[in-house]
Write a protein that holds these residues in place. Structure first.
Motif: not given
Length: 238
Positions: A12-29
């Motif tokens: 969701p838009a407000d959570l994406k601003n805080r946590f990034g995209s799903y791609g960003d999450m995998f990149r961090q992981m």
């Protein structure tokens, strides 16, 4: 290694601003050892050829594989084209759409929502799981849909009463998949639950799911397994 991340959804838009995209999450992981490329699959973007990247990862999505969205069938075709050629990892929706592309079936589960931290029994060990597989696996989840018919060549690696097909391997297809979300930090998973309180989730259910996320989870182990799997299928060129 070039890793193509096929983004089939977004926070969701407000959570994406805080946590990034799903791609960003995998990149961090997964860390800095890969060259990442993101594809907006819902926008009609897929790699031009199955071997455009050394491996692929398919993210989660708010869509169901049975919804008939225009982008889902081309994705299934791409998965079929990649089968046995390019290593592939599926997460949640990715887990489900891979199963359908390989001949299985997915449906909205009568068991309802799986949310919070779920634990699974390890049924068998693949080589990429190493000896640290243990007896259980606990990772965040967020899903209503489940695989209800397995592809004939699927190997079940982990399961629970709620989710009997939680982790799958397709050895001949060079593919693995997870129903859970190892890329979800407890903070993100909790924020998502809070966003859905009173709409998708009743308060008591949301409280229990959020509380479960305070327990230790095995996301780090799963990240290592995915890295091991990708490392066992090195690029054929370059």
């Amino acid at each position: 290694m070039d890793l193509g991340i096929l983004e089939t959804g977004a926070p969701p838009a407000d959570l994406k601003n805080r946590f990034g995209s799903y791609g960003d999450m995998f990149r961090q992981m997964l860390g800095p050892d890969y060259r990442y490329a993101y594809y907006d699959v819902r926008g009609g973007h897929l790699p031009e050829q199955a071997d455009r990247h050394d491996a692929y990862l398919i993210t989660g999505s708010a869509s169901g594989v049975y919804d008939g969205d225009a982008w889902i069938e081309p994705l299934k075709q791409f998965i079929q084209q990649s089968s046995g050629r390019t290593p592939m990892v599926g997460i949640c929706f990715g887990h489900q759409v891979m199963a359908e592309a390989y001949g299985g079936r997915v449906a909205k589960s009568p068991k309802g929502w799986g949310v919070g931290l779920h634990s699974y029994e390890i049924k068998r060990r693949a080589d990429w799981m190493n000896s640290d597989a243990g007896l259980q696996l606990s990772i965040p989840v967020s899903h209503q849909d489940q695989i209800i018919e397995l592809p004939v060549d699927a190997k079940v690696l982990a399961a629970s009463e709620f989710t009997p097909y939680a982790v799958l391997e397709y050895p001949e297809r060079r593919a693995i998949s997870f129903q859970g979300h190892p890329e979800f930090s407890p903070e993100y998973a909790t924020a998502l639950i809070d966003l859905r309180r009173g709409t998708r989730y009743q308060q008591e259910f949301a409280d229990a799911a959020a509380s479960s996320l305070q327990k230790p989870n095995d996301a780090h182990r799963v990240a290592g397994w995915i890295r091991n799997f990708l490392g066992a299928h090195p690029p054929t060129q370059g």
